[in-house]
Motif scaffolding. Structure first.
Motif, PDB file in Angstrom:
ATOM      1  N   THR A   1      -1.308  20.045   8.016  1.00  0.00           N
ATOM      2  CA  THR A   1      -2.673  20.178   7.505  1.00  0.00           C
ATOM      3  C   THR A   1      -2.770  19.645   6.088  1.00  0.00           C
ATOM      4  N   GLU A   2      -1.775  19.934   5.280  1.00  0.00           N
ATOM      5  CA  GLU A   2      -1.803  19.463   3.895  1.00  0.00           C
ATOM      6  C   GLU A   2      -1.678  17.945   3.822  1.00  0.00           C
ATOM      7  N   ARG A   3      -0.912  17.351   4.711  1.00  0.00           N
ATOM      8  CA  ARG A   3      -0.813  15.891   4.729  1.00  0.00           C
ATOM      9  C   ARG A   3      -2.153  15.265   5.113  1.00  0.00           C
ATOM     10  N   LEU A   4      -2.836  15.915   6.051  1.00  0.00           N
ATOM     11  CA  LEU A   4      -4.163  15.429   6.435  1.00  0.00           C
ATOM     12  C   LEU A   4      -5.141  15.574   5.279  1.00  0.00           C
ATOM     13  N   LEU A   5      -5.090  16.690   4.576  1.00  0.00           N
ATOM     14  CA  LEU A   5      -5.974  16.895   3.438  1.00  0.00           C
ATOM     15  C   LEU A   5      -5.702  15.868   2.333  1.00  0.00           C
ATOM     16  N   THR A   6      -4.438  15.515   2.152  1.00  0.00           N
ATOM     17  CA  THR A   6      -4.099  14.500   1.158  1.00  0.00           C
ATOM     18  C   THR A   6      -4.701  13.158   1.537  1.00  0.00           C
ATOM     19  N   ALA A   7      -4.571  12.777   2.809  1.00  0.00           N
ATOM     20  CA  ALA A   7      -5.143  11.506   3.268  1.00  0.00           C
ATOM     21  C   ALA A   7      -6.658  11.514   3.123  1.00  0.00           C
ATOM     22  N   GLN A   8      -7.295  12.645   3.435  1.00  0.00           N
ATOM     23  CA  GLN A   8      -8.743  12.737   3.288  1.00  0.00           C
ATOM     24  C   GLN A   8      -9.152  12.619   1.820  1.00  0.00           C
ATOM     25  N   SER A   9      -8.375  13.213   0.941  1.00  0.00           N
ATOM     26  CA  SER A   9      -8.687  13.142  -0.486  1.00  0.00           C
ATOM     27  C   SER A   9      -8.621  11.710  -0.999  1.00  0.00           C
ATOM     28  N   VAL A  10      -7.583  10.978  -0.588  1.00  0.00           N
ATOM     29  CA  VAL A  10      -7.452   9.577  -1.006  1.00  0.00           C
ATOM     30  C   VAL A  10      -8.585   8.745  -0.424  1.00  0.00           C
ATOM     31  N   ALA A  11      -8.987   9.049   0.805  1.00  0.00           N
ATOM     32  CA  ALA A  11     -10.100   8.324   1.422  1.00  0.00           C
ATOM     33  C   ALA A  11     -11.396   8.555   0.644  1.00  0.00           C
ATOM     34  N   LEU A  12     -11.598   9.763   0.149  1.00  0.00           N
ATOM     35  CA  LEU A  12     -12.784  10.032  -0.659  1.00  0.00           C
ATOM     36  C   LEU A  12     -12.767   9.204  -1.942  1.00  0.00           C
ATOM     37  N   ALA A  13     -11.586   9.081  -2.557  1.00  0.00           N
ATOM     38  CA  ALA A  13     -11.471   8.266  -3.767  1.00  0.00           C
ATOM     39  C   ALA A  13     -11.799   6.811  -3.463  1.00  0.00           C
ATOM     40  N   ALA A  14     -11.300   6.309  -2.334  1.00  0.00           N
ATOM     41  CA  ALA A  14     -11.588   4.921  -1.943  1.00  0.00           C
ATOM     42  C   ALA A  14     -13.079   4.737  -1.708  1.00  0.00           C
ATOM     43  N   GLY A  15     -13.713   5.694  -1.046  1.00  0.00           N
ATOM     44  CA  GLY A  15     -15.146   5.602  -0.781  1.00  0.00           C
ATOM     45  C   GLY A  15     -15.969   5.552  -2.048  1.00  0.00           C
ATOM     46  N   GLN A  16     -15.584   6.357  -3.021  1.00  0.00           N
ATOM     47  CA  GLN A  16     -16.342   6.354  -4.269  1.00  0.00           C
ATOM     48  C   GLN A  16     -16.170   5.044  -5.023  1.00  0.00           C
TER      49      GLN A  16
END
Length: 206
Positions: free
Chosen positions: A125-140
């Protein structure tokens, strides 16, 4: 048109943003690049952990090294998948042209070591949350580029050759895993407008 939906400038840029794969030779100003990078690291992240590292490549040498590393793996993967010589070269030339034209290449990395969460014992779950966090940074960063009148596009290519990408970007592979690549530059032509997606196709109201 998008503009019928809102008068808010930020929302207008969100609704109008399109992926841009062709760029002029005009460089991206340092201040513009700083604003794009700042928009990325201001993204929300799980536990406010900010589990990202970002490499911004702007020199011809750095961009060439990354482009060649990605191209070598892309060629290997297409050969393994059974692509014919003509189709292989067509796809390879197209992808290389996009990266070569772009004045800026940005690689986003995710931290390999996830924070301990007693509610997620396997760490998945934490690895998924990390990937989601990086994706949010890319989106911004994509939205920031659009707001500055620049073009940008997102690519998953670094996922397929993490060692080579870490080496080019001088990032320790034991600590960081590449997630995606963004191309940034002035659009060679404005992308075609697309119809606004229909909310009812994607949203359930409860």
């Amino acid at each position: 048109m998008h503009m019928n939906y809102c008068k808010n400038q930020i929302l207008e840029h969100i609704l109008a943003r399109r992926s841009v794969r062709s760029y002029t030779a005009q460089p991206v100003r340092d201040e513009e690049l700083r604003q794009i990078l700042l928009a990325g690291i201001c993204a929300p992240s799980a536990h406010d952990s900010r589990p990202w590292k970002i490499a911004a490549l702007t020199t011809p040498q750095g961009k060439e090294r990354l482009t060649q590393a990605l191209a070598a793996r892309f060629r290997e993967d297409m050969l393994a998948a059974g692509f014919g010589p003509q189709e292989l070269e067509r796809r390879l030339q197209r992808s290389q042209a996009i990266l070569t034209q772009a004045p800026v290449l940005i690689v986003l990395f995710a931290r390999r070591q996830s924070p301990h969460n007693p509610l997620a014992k396997t760490g998945e779950t934490e690895r998924l949350l990390t990937a989601q966090s990086v994706a949010l940074a890319a989106g911004q960063m994509l939205l920031a580029a659009s707001g500055l009148g620049l073009g940008a596009c997102w690519f998953a290519a670094p996922l397929f050759c993490p060692g080579e990408v870490c080496n080019v970007c001088e990032v320790e592979q034991a600590d960081w895993e590449p997630q995606c690549l963004l191309t940034i530059g002035h659009p060679a032509q404005q992308p075609k407008a697309k119809a606004t997606p229909c909310l009812k196709d994607s949203v359930v109201y409860l």
